[in-house]
Design a protein around this motif. Sequence first.
Motif, PDB file in Angstrom:
ATOM      1  N   TYR A   1     -20.863 -37.682  -7.142  1.00  0.00           N
ATOM      2  CA  TYR A   1     -21.524 -38.935  -6.768  1.00  0.00           C
ATOM      3  C   TYR A   1     -20.539 -40.058  -6.478  1.00  0.00           C
ATOM      4  N   HIS A   2     -19.327 -39.998  -7.044  1.00  0.00           N
ATOM      5  CA  HIS A   2     -18.340 -41.042  -6.741  1.00  0.00           C
ATOM      6  C   HIS A   2     -17.976 -41.021  -5.258  1.00  0.00           C
ATOM      7  N   GLU A   3     -17.690 -39.840  -4.724  1.00  0.00           N
ATOM      8  CA  GLU A   3     -17.369 -39.739  -3.293  1.00  0.00           C
ATOM      9  C   GLU A   3     -18.556 -40.164  -2.440  1.00  0.00           C
ATOM     10  N   ALA A   4     -19.768 -39.778  -2.873  1.00  0.00           N
ATOM     11  CA  ALA A   4     -20.961 -40.136  -2.106  1.00  0.00           C
ATOM     12  C   ALA A   4     -21.139 -41.650  -2.032  1.00  0.00           C
ATOM     13  N   ILE A   5     -20.925 -42.326  -3.147  1.00  0.00           N
ATOM     14  CA  ILE A   5     -21.053 -43.785  -3.159  1.00  0.00           C
ATOM     15  C   ILE A   5     -20.014 -44.424  -2.241  1.00  0.00           C
ATOM     16  N   GLU A   6     -18.808 -43.909  -2.284  1.00  0.00           N
ATOM     17  CA  GLU A   6     -17.757 -44.456  -1.425  1.00  0.00           C
ATOM     18  C   GLU A   6     -18.085 -44.276   0.055  1.00  0.00           C
ATOM     19  N   GLU A   7     -18.895 -43.257   0.369  1.00  0.00           N
ATOM     20  CA  GLU A   7     -19.252 -43.007   1.759  1.00  0.00           C
ATOM     21  C   GLU A   7     -20.622 -43.548   2.134  1.00  0.00           C
ATOM     22  N   GLY A   8     -21.261 -44.316   1.235  1.00  0.00           N
ATOM     23  CA  GLY A   8     -22.469 -45.029   1.629  1.00  0.00           C
ATOM     24  C   GLY A   8     -23.766 -44.607   0.990  1.00  0.00           C
ATOM     25  N   ALA A   9     -23.745 -43.724  -0.008  1.00  0.00           N
ATOM     26  CA  ALA A   9     -24.991 -43.306  -0.653  1.00  0.00           C
ATOM     27  C   ALA A   9     -25.757 -44.498  -1.201  1.00  0.00           C
ATOM     28  N   THR A  10     -27.077 -44.463  -1.072  1.00  0.00           N
ATOM     29  CA  THR A  10     -27.926 -45.474  -1.707  1.00  0.00           C
ATOM     30  C   THR A  10     -28.750 -44.880  -2.847  1.00  0.00           C
ATOM     31  N   ILE A  11     -28.884 -43.547  -2.876  1.00  0.00           N
ATOM     32  CA  ILE A  11     -29.519 -42.833  -3.984  1.00  0.00           C
ATOM     33  C   ILE A  11     -28.605 -41.678  -4.380  1.00  0.00           C
ATOM     34  N   VAL A  12     -28.242 -41.610  -5.655  1.00  0.00           N
ATOM     35  CA  VAL A  12     -27.513 -40.449  -6.162  1.00  0.00           C
ATOM     36  C   VAL A  12     -28.430 -39.683  -7.102  1.00  0.00           C
ATOM     37  N   ARG A  13     -28.440 -38.362  -6.970  1.00  0.00           N
ATOM     38  CA  ARG A  13     -29.384 -37.495  -7.678  1.00  0.00           C
ATOM     39  C   ARG A  13     -28.631 -36.791  -8.817  1.00  0.00           C
ATOM     40  N   ILE A  14     -28.865 -37.227 -10.045  1.00  0.00           N
ATOM     41  CA  ILE A  14     -28.075 -36.754 -11.177  1.00  0.00           C
ATOM     42  C   ILE A  14     -28.994 -36.225 -12.278  1.00  0.00           C
ATOM     43  N   GLY A  15     -28.748 -34.988 -12.683  1.00  0.00           N
ATOM     44  CA  GLY A  15     -29.567 -34.384 -13.725  1.00  0.00           C
ATOM     45  C   GLY A  15     -28.781 -33.989 -14.948  1.00  0.00           C
ATOM     46  N   THR A  16     -27.799 -33.105 -14.782  1.00  0.00           N
ATOM     47  CA  THR A  16     -27.054 -32.562 -15.913  1.00  0.00           C
ATOM     48  C   THR A  16     -26.388 -33.644 -16.735  1.00  0.00           C
ATOM     49  N   ALA A  17     -25.814 -34.634 -16.084  1.00  0.00           N
ATOM     50  CA  ALA A  17     -25.105 -35.691 -16.789  1.00  0.00           C
ATOM     51  C   ALA A  17     -26.033 -36.610 -17.581  1.00  0.00           C
ATOM     52  N   ILE A  18     -27.342 -36.486 -17.351  1.00  0.00           N
ATOM     53  CA  ILE A  18     -28.326 -37.261 -18.099  1.00  0.00           C
ATOM     54  C   ILE A  18     -29.012 -36.396 -19.159  1.00  0.00           C
ATOM     55  N   PHE A  19     -29.549 -35.271 -18.702  1.00  0.00           N
ATOM     56  CA  PHE A  19     -30.402 -34.456 -19.562  1.00  0.00           C
ATOM     57  C   PHE A  19     -29.696 -33.256 -20.168  1.00  0.00           C
ATOM     58  N   GLY A  20     -28.461 -32.963 -19.727  1.00  0.00           N
ATOM     59  CA  GLY A  20     -27.777 -31.770 -20.197  1.00  0.00           C
ATOM     60  C   GLY A  20     -28.171 -30.561 -19.366  1.00  0.00           C
TER      61      GLY A  20
END
Length: 239
Positions: free
Chosen positions: A217-236
């Motif tokens: 997600y860091h690379e995605a944000i640097e390239e313009g992401a407005t939504i990052v989809r994160i599961g494992t880092a939240i819920f395990g």
Amino acid sequence: MPSRLKCNLVLMTNTICDRIENLIKEIRTSERQAGRSPGSVKLLAVSKKHPSAAIREAILCGQQHFGEHYAPKMAQKCGEIGQDAAKWHFIGPLQSNKTAIVARHAHWCHTIDRLKIARRLSEQRPDELPDLQLCIEVNIDNEESKAGVQPSDVEALAHEIAALPRVNLRGLMCIPQSSDESARRRDSFARLRQLQETLIRSGFELDTLSMGMSADYHEAIEEGATIVRIGTAIFGPRQ
């Protein structure tokens, strides 16, 4: 620090609230480093295969947006938690026999890859609900094993979706080719952003790039992401 190591460090914290708080800090840091406005990136908590109790805990921590891969499971969780208690994003492959479920329960659908699906969502969206927000899924790396529209076909599909009632085309989504090379992932994200910029120049009012997951997600944000989809880092790990 490599993204996967950062993800592992997040999981060392004790609670879902701790993990969300740390992720928000990481996202804001990435925004700042990329010269983005604070709050320009939305965290979508991917709750696929996690119980409603975990979602309720995340809601109590201030998390509003949740992503589900399976339409019946999303409907079940909406019933258990409440459709208005959260913003529900459908982010899995969508078959035509499941579109009515998504049309009734979701606020967003990120995986539009053909007109038939968009048309059924439009026809089945209840009139009393606000427009369903859509993203076109793009097969940005032309992988045979992945769903999504070929980049060359996106504009034609966007024109067709834009003419439909009760749905609103917001942007593009992608899952880049799996790679341990940051530069390769960044290139995929950059090409999706460039494709959206081309559509905007053609007159489409698009504001959403759904790209980036726990490992990138860091690379995605640097390239313009407005939504990052994160599961494992939240819920395990998924059950």
